[in-house]
Design an enzyme around this catalytic site. Structure first.
Site, PDB file in Angstrom:
ATOM      1  N   HIS A 144      -8.286   8.073   3.223  1.00  0.00           N
ATOM      2  CA  HIS A 144      -7.663   9.403   3.233  1.00  0.00           C
ATOM      3  C   HIS A 144      -8.724  10.450   2.937  1.00  0.00           C
ATOM      4  O   HIS A 144      -9.755  10.164   2.327  1.00  0.00           O
ATOM      5  CB  HIS A 144      -6.520   9.485   2.218  1.00  0.00           C
ATOM      6  CG  HIS A 144      -6.922   9.133   0.819  1.00  0.00           C
ATOM      7  ND1 HIS A 144      -7.055   7.837   0.387  1.00  0.00           N
ATOM      8  CD2 HIS A 144      -7.227   9.912  -0.250  1.00  0.00           C
ATOM      9  CE1 HIS A 144      -7.427   7.829  -0.883  1.00  0.00           C
ATOM     10  NE2 HIS A 144      -7.541   9.078  -1.292  1.00  0.00           N
ATOM     11  N   THR A 197      -8.608   5.932  -5.876  1.00  0.00           N
ATOM     12  CA  THR A 197      -7.488   5.296  -6.584  1.00  0.00           C
ATOM     13  C   THR A 197      -6.454   4.708  -5.630  1.00  0.00           C
ATOM     14  O   THR A 197      -5.629   3.903  -6.052  1.00  0.00           O
ATOM     15  CB  THR A 197      -6.792   6.293  -7.536  1.00  0.00           C
ATOM     16  OG1 THR A 197      -6.302   7.401  -6.776  1.00  0.00           O
ATOM     17  CG2 THR A 197      -7.740   6.787  -8.618  1.00  0.00           C
ATOM     18  N   ASN A 210     -13.015   9.946  -1.257  1.00  0.00           N
ATOM     19  CA  ASN A 210     -13.562   9.106  -2.319  1.00  0.00           C
ATOM     20  C   ASN A 210     -13.595   7.659  -1.841  1.00  0.00           C
ATOM     21  O   ASN A 210     -12.686   7.198  -1.156  1.00  0.00           O
ATOM     22  CB  ASN A 210     -12.697   9.229  -3.579  1.00  0.00           C
ATOM     23  CG  ASN A 210     -12.725  10.625  -4.159  1.00  0.00           C
ATOM     24  OD1 ASN A 210     -13.766  11.272  -4.173  1.00  0.00           O
ATOM     25  ND2 ASN A 210     -11.583  11.107  -4.627  1.00  0.00           N
ATOM     26  N   CYS A 258       0.846  -1.203   0.000  1.00  0.00           N
ATOM     27  CA  CYS A 258       0.000   0.000   0.000  1.00  0.00           C
ATOM     28  C   CYS A 258       0.880   1.250   0.000  1.00  0.00           C
ATOM     29  O   CYS A 258       1.717   1.440   0.888  1.00  0.00           O
ATOM     30  CB  CYS A 258      -0.908  -0.020   1.229  1.00  0.00           C
ATOM     31  SG  CYS A 258      -1.756   1.550   1.502  1.00  0.00           S
ATOM     32  N   CYS A 296       0.649   3.338   3.197  1.00  0.00           N
ATOM     33  CA  CYS A 296       1.369   2.693   4.311  1.00  0.00           C
ATOM     34  C   CYS A 296       2.868   2.928   4.160  1.00  0.00           C
ATOM     35  O   CYS A 296       3.574   3.149   5.153  1.00  0.00           O
ATOM     36  CB  CYS A 296       1.068   1.201   4.361  1.00  0.00           C
ATOM     37  SG  CYS A 296      -0.535   0.792   5.080  1.00  0.00           S
ATOM     38  N   GLY A 349     -14.417   7.116  -7.335  1.00  0.00           N
ATOM     39  CA  GLY A 349     -13.163   7.688  -7.835  1.00  0.00           C
ATOM     40  C   GLY A 349     -11.961   7.430  -6.947  1.00  0.00           C
ATOM     41  O   GLY A 349     -10.934   8.090  -7.094  1.00  0.00           O
TER      42      GLY A 349
HETATM   43  P1  AMP Z   1      -8.117   9.106  -4.453  1.00  0.00           P
HETATM   44  O1  AMP Z   1      -8.088   9.135  -5.962  1.00  0.00           O
HETATM   45  O2  AMP Z   1      -9.272   9.796  -3.836  1.00  0.00           O
HETATM   46  O3  AMP Z   1      -7.928   7.678  -3.941  1.00  0.00           O
HETATM   47  O4  AMP Z   1      -6.868   9.952  -3.977  1.00  0.00           O
HETATM   48  C1  AMP Z   1      -5.557   9.479  -4.050  1.00  0.00           C
HETATM   49  C2  AMP Z   1      -4.690  10.681  -4.158  1.00  0.00           C
HETATM   50  O5  AMP Z   1      -3.368  10.298  -3.804  1.00  0.00           O
HETATM   51  C3  AMP Z   1      -4.609  11.281  -5.560  1.00  0.00           C
HETATM   52  O6  AMP Z   1      -5.071  12.640  -5.513  1.00  0.00           O
HETATM   53  C4  AMP Z   1      -3.128  11.183  -5.913  1.00  0.00           C
HETATM   54  O7  AMP Z   1      -2.667  12.308  -6.629  1.00  0.00           O
HETATM   55  C5  AMP Z   1      -2.477  11.073  -4.551  1.00  0.00           C
HETATM   56  N1  AMP Z   1      -1.204  10.387  -4.505  1.00  0.00           N
HETATM   57  C6  AMP Z   1      -0.890   9.197  -5.071  1.00  0.00           C
HETATM   58  N2  AMP Z   1       0.396   8.868  -4.805  1.00  0.00           N
HETATM   59  C7  AMP Z   1       0.891   9.874  -4.035  1.00  0.00           C
HETATM   60  C8  AMP Z   1       2.157  10.129  -3.444  1.00  0.00           C
HETATM   61  N3  AMP Z   1       3.194   9.277  -3.565  1.00  0.00           N
HETATM   62  N4  AMP Z   1       2.314  11.266  -2.735  1.00  0.00           N
HETATM   63  C9  AMP Z   1       1.300  12.150  -2.605  1.00  0.00           C
HETATM   64  N5  AMP Z   1       0.078  11.953  -3.133  1.00  0.00           N
HETATM   65  C10 AMP Z   1      -0.123  10.838  -3.850  1.00  0.00           C
HETATM   66 ZN    ZN Z   2      -2.243   1.335   3.694  1.00  0.00          ZN
END
Ligand code: AMP
Ligand code: ZN
Length: 113
Positions: free
Chosen positions: A100, A95, A87, A4, A7, A93
């Site tokens: 978070h 990802t 999300n 993850c 994590c 949405g």
């Molecule tokens: P979600 O699409 O709501 O799951 O949000 C995940 C967010 O994590 C997205 O806005 C990504 O741009 C962000 N994200 C993914 N990898 C990283 C990372 N290494 N550092 C900071 N943000 C990240």
């Molecule tokens: Zn995690």
């Protein structure tokens, strides 16, 4: 969870632009900001989404909201307005499957949806 990405950020294995941390949560800048202020508040505990919050996590949920409010103040968003988003699942949405909360602000945000 070793696979993850959040994590791995929590453990320090992957670097992040950290803004805040305490014993339960960390907050860092989103790597792909969708607004002038785009922070993520992430519980240290791995939970896939709000669906995995149990009664034992009620303090954590309240704490996350408190930290979001404090960060909004710190980023000078309190008087302007801002948005908090979590999300959940494919159609929501999501990802990254580690719970978070996005804190977005610094410009007039578009309509939801
Ligand atoms: P979600 O699409 O709501 O799951 O949000 C995940 C967010 O994590 C997205 O806005 C990504 O741009 C962000 N994200 C993914 N990898 C990283 C990372 N290494 N550092 C900071 N943000 C990240
Ligand atoms: Zn995690």
């Amino acid at each position: 969870m070793s696979g993850c990405i959040f994590c791995r950020i929590v453990s320090g294995e992957i670097p992040s632009q950290k803004i805040y941390e305490d014993d339960r949560v960390i907050a860092f800048k989103d790597i792909n900001p969708r607004a002038p202020v785009h922070l993520l508040v992430v519980p240290r505990k791995h939970l896939a989404s709000v669906l995995e919050l149990g009664p034992e996590d009620s303090d954590l949920g309240g704490h996350v909201l408190h930290v979001l409010g404090q960060l909004a103040r710190q980023e000078d968003l309190a008087g302007r307005g801002f948005r908090i988003v979590s999300n959940c699942g494919q159609e929501g949405g999501q990802t990254v499957d580690h719970l978070h909360f996005h804190l977005l602000g610094g410009r007039r945000l578009g309509a939801m949806g």
